[in-house]
Design an enzyme around this catalytic site. Structure first.
Site, PDB file in Angstrom:
ATOM      1  N   TYR A 257       1.011  -0.861  -0.467  1.00  0.00           N
ATOM      2  CA  TYR A 257       0.154   0.130  -0.225  1.00  0.00           C
ATOM      3  C   TYR A 257       1.390   1.626  -0.311  1.00  0.00           C
ATOM      4  O   TYR A 257       2.210   1.348   0.478  1.00  0.00           O
ATOM      5  CB  TYR A 257      -0.581  -0.212   1.309  1.00  0.00           C
ATOM      6  CG  TYR A 257      -0.058   0.181   3.007  1.00  0.00           C
ATOM      7  CD1 TYR A 257      -0.267   1.594   2.993  1.00  0.00           C
ATOM      8  CD2 TYR A 257       0.062  -0.440   3.556  1.00  0.00           C
ATOM      9  CE1 TYR A 257      -0.001   1.247   4.527  1.00  0.00           C
ATOM     10  CE2 TYR A 257       1.136  -0.560   4.603  1.00  0.00           C
ATOM     11  CZ  TYR A 257       1.059   0.764   5.043  1.00  0.00           C
ATOM     12  OH  TYR A 257       0.985   0.878   5.949  1.00  0.00           O
ATOM     13  N   CYS A 258       0.062   2.569  -0.237  1.00  0.00           N
ATOM     14  CA  CYS A 258       0.452   4.437  -0.420  1.00  0.00           C
ATOM     15  C   CYS A 258      -0.080   4.578   0.517  1.00  0.00           C
ATOM     16  O   CYS A 258      -0.875   4.375   1.048  1.00  0.00           O
ATOM     17  CB  CYS A 258       1.346   4.711  -1.727  1.00  0.00           C
ATOM     18  SG  CYS A 258      -0.094   4.413  -2.929  1.00  0.00           S
ATOM     19  N   TRP A 259      -0.141   6.339  -0.381  1.00  0.00           N
ATOM     20  CA  TRP A 259      -0.887   6.747   0.378  1.00  0.00           C
ATOM     21  C   TRP A 259      -2.580   6.594   0.975  1.00  0.00           C
ATOM     22  O   TRP A 259      -3.339   6.512   1.125  1.00  0.00           O
ATOM     23  CB  TRP A 259      -0.835   7.975   0.301  1.00  0.00           C
ATOM     24  CG  TRP A 259      -1.586   9.580   0.821  1.00  0.00           C
ATOM     25  CD1 TRP A 259      -2.528  10.040  -0.125  1.00  0.00           C
ATOM     26  CD2 TRP A 259      -1.669  10.207   2.074  1.00  0.00           C
ATOM     27  NE1 TRP A 259      -2.926  11.118   0.558  1.00  0.00           N
ATOM     28  CE2 TRP A 259      -3.046  10.847   2.396  1.00  0.00           C
ATOM     29  CE3 TRP A 259      -1.018   9.401   2.891  1.00  0.00           C
ATOM     30  CZ2 TRP A 259      -2.931  11.341   2.811  1.00  0.00           C
ATOM     31  CZ3 TRP A 259      -1.628  10.100   4.412  1.00  0.00           C
ATOM     32  CH2 TRP A 259      -3.215  10.657   3.901  1.00  0.00           C
TER      33      TRP A 259
END
Length: 380
Positions: A110-112
């Site tokens: 995941y990222c932002w």
């Protein structure tokens, strides 16, 4: 693959697929071998999914550089330079942290907000042959779930408060209860603060409010809500961190076990427990200057004399008399939560605290309400 996971292609014909999930429950997250947070170290430090490791595809400096180029020069140039950074960083992770992963490795990435950074990492990991899943919506999906549970959820917690004035060794008793198999929730440990004006821990800044809430929710998910959970009777604020409504409402209605000990014993205990403050005169004087009841010049001079003389137990007694005990007495007069028992300790040495923990474990393990009515004799 979970029911809400949707496979998406990560390349051309015959390409591996990437799973997608929006389920951030503890049970779902536990299915993955590793949770990979590809955001920058600064973003990760503020908060992250519990148990995640940080394998950034852009460092803090690179992220700032790409953002500046995007705003001041061109979107195309920012994307080209960003892609080069991302490629180098992912290669470094493949040759480093991920080098020993076997073919059945199944990470969640995941990222932002589930955009380009996590997609880039997931694409390459899936091409390696690993069963890769993306968190749809990224960290924001996780954060919304935390907020919904802690701020909007209904409490279903069987809490028992450990109450008592400052210096009555409540935190130490919590640890002794945990060793006896009693469920405890140590809010001070989660908040990185000992809960009083002098409670900051040297060299250890408090976690962000978001991180505190992540730690709290992870701790709650590790407990059985149908069994008693002992928690210290904190105020709504621990240092600079606020207790979320879910827990605070449950604490406001929970019964309590109260610890009492002589002031001299409590003063000696505080000197030992706050040894880092005692040894750091600037921190001690700074804390004294922030007392809600501001001392007069004469009183402050007297306290400084005690510090110079090394009379820290006398200083602790003076602070208890001026600030802590009156505040506790005011709170006790307004107390409406039922008291299971009052445990009066003659001292706060190790054998006495061990006996207190045994008694509390017995109260919790048996019929605590009935024992509270029968009132056991004091510990001697």
């Amino acid at each position: 693959m979970a029911q809400d996971e949707t496979p998406v292609a990560s390349g051309g014909q015959g390409a591996a697929t990437i799973g997608v999930t929006s389920d951030v429950t503890a049970a779902q997250l536990a299915r993955f071998d590793t949770i990979i947070d590809v955001r920058s170290p600064g973003e990760f430090a503020e908060d992250h999914v519990p148990g995640a490791i940080n394998l950034p595809v852009l460092t803090d400096a690179e992220r700032a550089e790409v953002g500046t180029i995007y705003v001041q020069q061109s979107r195309f140039l920012a994307r080209r330079i960003g892609a080069a950074h991302v490629a180098r960083n992912i290669a470094r992770h493949l040759e480093g942290v991920l080098a020993d992963r076997t073919g059945d490795f199944a990470p969640l990435v995941y990222c932002w907000r589930g955009g380009q950074r996590s997609t880039a990492m997931a694409t390459i990991l899936s091409q390696v042959g690993w069963r890769t899943t993306l968190l749809a919506g990224g960290y924001r999906t996780y954060r919304r779930a935390v907020q919904a549970r802690l701020y909007d959820g209904a409490a279903a917690l069987n809490l028992i408060l450990l109450d008592g004035p400052t210096g009555s060794a409540k935190t130490e008793i919590l640890g002794l209860l945990a060793r006896r198999g009693i469920q405890v929730l140590d809010l001070e440990a989660l908040a990185g603060h000992r809960g009083s004006l002098f409670g900051a821990i040297a060299g250890q800044p408090q976690p962000s409010q978001k991180m505190f809430e992540s730690r709290l929710l992870a701790a709650l998910d590790g407990l059985d809500p149908t069994r008693p959970i002992v928690v210290e009777a904190e105020s709504s604020k621990i240092g600079d961190r606020m207790t979320p409504p879910l827990l605070w409402k449950a604490m406001a209605a929970a019964p309590r076990i109260e610890i009492a000990a002589p002031p001299v014993a409590r003063a000696d205990y505080l000197v030992a427990a706050y040894g880092d403050i005692v040894a750091d005169r600037p921190r001690l004087e700074d804390a004294l200057s922030r007392l809600p009841v501001h001392p007069s010049a004469k009183r402050l001079a007297g306290w400084r004399f005690m510090i110079e003389a090394g009379a820290f137990a006398d200083l602790a007694l003076a602070l208890m008399e001026l600030h802590y005990d009156p505040a506790y007495a005011r709170s006790a007069r307004k107390e409406t939560r039922p008291r299971i028992d009052l445990i009066e300790l003659p001292s706060l040495d190790a054998p006495t605290l061990s006996a207190a923990a045994d008694r509390i474990a017995g109260l919790i393990g048996g019929n605590a309400e009935q024992l509270g009515r029968d009132r056991l004799p004091p510990i001697t």
